[in-house]
Design a protein around this motif. Sequence first.
Motif, PDB file in Angstrom:
ATOM      1  N   LYS A  48       9.641   7.073   0.111  1.00 22.91           N
ATOM      2  CA  LYS A  48       8.306   6.782   0.642  1.00 22.91           C
ATOM      3  C   LYS A  48       8.348   5.771   1.775  1.00 22.91           C
ATOM      4  O   LYS A  48       7.433   5.731   2.610  1.00 22.91           O
ATOM      5  N   ARG A  49       9.406   4.964   1.826  1.00 16.42           N
ATOM      6  CA  ARG A  49       9.436   3.807   2.730  1.00 16.42           C
ATOM      7  C   ARG A  49      10.399   3.965   3.915  1.00 16.42           C
ATOM      8  O   ARG A  49      10.188   3.354   4.957  1.00 16.42           O
ATOM      9  N   LEU A  50      11.465   4.750   3.734  1.00 12.06           N
ATOM     10  CA  LEU A  50      12.466   4.947   4.788  1.00 12.06           C
ATOM     11  C   LEU A  50      12.836   6.428   4.866  1.00 12.06           C
ATOM     12  O   LEU A  50      12.553   7.199   3.940  1.00 12.06           O
ATOM     13  N   ASN A  51      13.489   6.802   5.946  1.00  8.60           N
ATOM     14  CA  ASN A  51      14.008   8.162   6.087  1.00  8.60           C
ATOM     15  C   ASN A  51      15.358   8.262   5.397  1.00  8.60           C
ATOM     16  O   ASN A  51      16.268   7.485   5.698  1.00  8.60           O
ATOM     17  N   LYS A  52      15.485   9.215   4.465  1.00  6.16           N
ATOM     18  CA  LYS A  52      16.805   9.445   3.873  1.00  6.16           C
ATOM     19  C   LYS A  52      17.589  10.338   4.827  1.00  6.16           C
ATOM     20  O   LYS A  52      17.222  11.474   5.082  1.00  6.16           O
ATOM     21  N   VAL A  53      18.690   9.810   5.341  1.00  6.83           N
ATOM     22  CA  VAL A  53      19.461  10.494   6.373  1.00  6.83           C
ATOM     23  C   VAL A  53      20.543  11.382   5.771  1.00  6.83           C
ATOM     24  O   VAL A  53      20.804  12.489   6.241  1.00  6.83           O
ATOM     25  N   TYR A  54      21.187  10.891   4.694  1.00  5.10           N
ATOM     26  CA  TYR A  54      22.283  11.662   4.104  1.00  5.10           C
ATOM     27  C   TYR A  54      22.524  11.185   2.679  1.00  5.10           C
ATOM     28  O   TYR A  54      22.351  10.002   2.371  1.00  5.10           O
ATOM     29  N   SER A  55      22.942  12.128   1.809  1.00  5.03           N
ATOM     30  CA  SER A  55      23.264  11.813   0.418  1.00  5.03           C
ATOM     31  C   SER A  55      24.548  12.505   0.004  1.00  5.03           C
ATOM     32  O   SER A  55      24.886  13.581   0.522  1.00  5.03           O
ATOM     33  N   GLY A  56      25.237  11.902  -0.949  1.00  6.95           N
ATOM     34  CA  GLY A  56      26.434  12.514  -1.505  1.00  6.95           C
ATOM     35  C   GLY A  56      26.101  13.430  -2.665  1.00  6.95           C
ATOM     36  O   GLY A  56      24.928  13.645  -3.004  1.00  6.95           O
ATOM     37  N   THR A  57      27.138  13.951  -3.310  1.00  5.43           N
ATOM     38  CA  THR A  57      26.962  14.861  -4.442  1.00  5.43           C
ATOM     39  C   THR A  57      27.627  14.367  -5.713  1.00  5.43           C
ATOM     40  O   THR A  57      27.303  14.844  -6.799  1.00  5.43           O
ATOM     41  N   SER A  58      28.570  13.431  -5.608  1.00  7.42           N
ATOM     42  CA  SER A  58      29.273  12.959  -6.804  1.00  7.42           C
ATOM     43  C   SER A  58      28.332  12.173  -7.707  1.00  7.42           C
ATOM     44  O   SER A  58      27.356  11.575  -7.257  1.00  7.42           O
ATOM     45  N   MET A  59      28.612  12.216  -9.001  1.00  6.63           N
ATOM     46  CA  MET A  59      27.811  11.508 -10.009  1.00  6.63           C
ATOM     47  C   MET A  59      26.339  11.952  -9.989  1.00  6.63           C
ATOM     48  O   MET A  59      25.441  11.167 -10.303  1.00  6.63           O
ATOM     49  N   GLY A  60      26.097  13.179  -9.588  1.00  8.97           N
ATOM     50  CA  GLY A  60      24.724  13.658  -9.521  1.00  8.97           C
ATOM     51  C   GLY A  60      24.022  13.332  -8.215  1.00  8.97           C
ATOM     52  O   GLY A  60      22.823  13.587  -8.076  1.00  8.97           O
ATOM     53  N   GLY A  61      24.754  12.767  -7.267  1.00 10.84           N
ATOM     54  CA  GLY A  61      24.165  12.423  -5.971  1.00 10.84           C
ATOM     55  C   GLY A  61      23.547  11.045  -5.959  1.00 10.84           C
ATOM     56  O   GLY A  61      22.348  10.890  -5.754  1.00 10.84           O
ATOM     57  N   VAL A  62      24.371  10.004  -6.162  1.00  5.69           N
ATOM     58  CA  VAL A  62      23.856   8.627  -6.277  1.00  5.69           C
ATOM     59  C   VAL A  62      24.132   7.779  -5.040  1.00  5.69           C
ATOM     60  O   VAL A  62      23.651   6.650  -4.943  1.00  5.69           O
ATOM     61  N   ASP A  63      24.922   8.314  -4.097  1.00  8.77           N
ATOM     62  CA  ASP A  63      25.249   7.590  -2.868  1.00  8.77           C
ATOM     63  C   ASP A  63      24.334   8.082  -1.741  1.00  8.77           C
ATOM     64  O   ASP A  63      24.205   9.293  -1.527  1.00  8.77           O
ATOM     65  N   HIS A  64      23.719   7.141  -1.023  1.00  9.69           N
ATOM     66  CA  HIS A  64      22.710   7.520  -0.040  1.00  9.69           C
ATOM     67  C   HIS A  64      22.796   6.624   1.196  1.00  9.69           C
ATOM     68  O   HIS A  64      23.262   5.482   1.131  1.00  9.69           O
ATOM     69  N   ILE A  65      22.274   7.169   2.315  1.00 12.55           N
ATOM     70  CA  ILE A  65      22.120   6.414   3.554  1.00 12.55           C
ATOM     71  C   ILE A  65      20.699   6.627   4.067  1.00 12.55           C
ATOM     72  O   ILE A  65      20.250   7.774   4.212  1.00 12.55           O
ATOM     73  N   PHE A  66      19.983   5.527   4.308  1.00 16.68           N
ATOM     74  CA  PHE A  66      18.599   5.544   4.781  1.00 16.68           C
ATOM     75  C   PHE A  66      18.524   4.845   6.137  1.00 16.68           C
ATOM     76  O   PHE A  66      19.367   4.014   6.469  1.00 16.68           O
ATOM     77  N   GLN A  99       0.843  -1.186   0.000  1.00 16.87           N
ATOM     78  CA  GLN A  99       0.000   0.000   0.000  1.00 16.87           C
ATOM     79  C   GLN A  99       0.880   1.238   0.000  1.00 16.87           C
ATOM     80  O   GLN A  99       1.970   1.260   0.564  1.00 16.87           O
ATOM     81  N   ASP A 100       0.376   2.299  -0.628  1.00 10.53           N
ATOM     82  CA  ASP A 100       1.168   3.497  -0.820  1.00 10.53           C
ATOM     83  C   ASP A 100       1.650   4.085   0.506  1.00 10.53           C
ATOM     84  O   ASP A 100       2.745   4.639   0.584  1.00 10.53           O
ATOM     85  N   GLN A 101       0.843   3.969   1.561  1.00 14.74           N
ATOM     86  CA  GLN A 101       1.204   4.579   2.839  1.00 14.74           C
ATOM     87  C   GLN A 101       2.118   3.710   3.698  1.00 14.74           C
ATOM     88  O   GLN A 101       2.587   4.155   4.742  1.00 14.74           O
ATOM     89  N   TRP A 102       2.371   2.459   3.274  1.00 13.00           N
ATOM     90  CA  TRP A 102       3.214   1.587   4.086  1.00 13.00           C
ATOM     91  C   TRP A 102       4.649   2.099   4.105  1.00 13.00           C
ATOM     92  O   TRP A 102       5.224   2.437   3.059  1.00 13.00           O
ATOM     93  N   ASN A 103       5.264   2.141   5.274  1.00 12.89           N
ATOM     94  CA  ASN A 103       6.652   2.580   5.387  1.00 12.89           C
ATOM     95  C   ASN A 103       7.276   2.049   6.672  1.00 12.89           C
ATOM     96  O   ASN A 103       6.579   1.553   7.567  1.00 12.89           O
ATOM     97  N   LEU A 104       8.597   2.182   6.739  1.00 11.52           N
ATOM     98  CA  LEU A 104       9.368   1.807   7.924  1.00 11.52           C
ATOM     99  C   LEU A 104      10.109   3.039   8.435  1.00 11.52           C
ATOM    100  O   LEU A 104      11.303   2.994   8.718  1.00 11.52           O
TER     101      LEU A 104
END
Length: 326
Positions: free
Chosen positions: A275-293, A78-83
Amino acid sequence: RRQAEMTSCRRRHSSPGFADTDGSQDAWTCDEQANEMKCATGTGQASSPGTDDIGVLGYPGQGSMKASGLWCAVAEPQDQWNLKTCPFSGAGEKTRVKVLTYNLFWWNLFGQKGGADRSAGKLIAKTAGSEGYDLMGFQECDDRWRILGDAKAEGLLGDWEALDGGHALGLMYRKDRFQLLESRAEDVGEDSSVQWYGKRSAVWVRLRHVDGTTVFYINHHGPLPVSASGGCAGSATSLNIMRVIAKHAHKGDAIVLTGDFNAEPSSSRIEELNKRLNKVYSGTSMGGVDHIFSNCAQDAQGQNLGKGVGQFGSDHDALSVTFRFR
């Protein structure tokens, strides 16, 4: 070389696509440090035979199928489901967990430049701080023991375990701070045919900290091309990651997801994960493709660590987040 019948092993390659490399679903894998074959270590088999499904979060996939008809097909929740809800109250003493994610650009930094005087190892040791890292996830990592050795030679502290996730994925955790409860690696996506190198996996561990806190940590390297959508390269990859988390993480676990997702913030993959997790931090290289959730975003501090130490480094920035759970 490696054979299930052999009790020792060696190999020339660690990247996917060679006859002597381990796949993420192989029952038998080569433990290069111990020089021996091991069965069902991080290959889709539970590392703790007594672990059962009591208390797992559960994946509520009941909607239409993403990537229908393909091997990566996954039911949409369901669209509202998240962790996004942290299971801790915020009261009492907090558990500090410092996490690193780093795409090592192996073919260039190590294959062509010989490690560039331990450039990546120096970065890891230099940024660990007095209390050190607890968890580390690597992408484009052909030899997890090599990068760990470089970092320790430069001063990284701790007793570490290094798991092979297949597809040049590495995951490391401090054995002197955590007890391993379970670990696996599972394919969750695949490169598009226009830039195909193969399937893409996620490697995960469930750990118990010495103070009793349980942590579910998962590391991933996403499909190409960058930010591709559709098929097994689009949001189906993100839903498969969420399915893996929900089927194996338990209620009360701190959840941390890291990686080079090969997906920019506006991509369908990252929009789905947002939609499912909190994005805590992202990088900037390659357009910002590295992430931590994570499911716990409060009291978390992120940092961009740069690409390496010295003249040469990776083509990605290493990222770290320090969490304080409870």
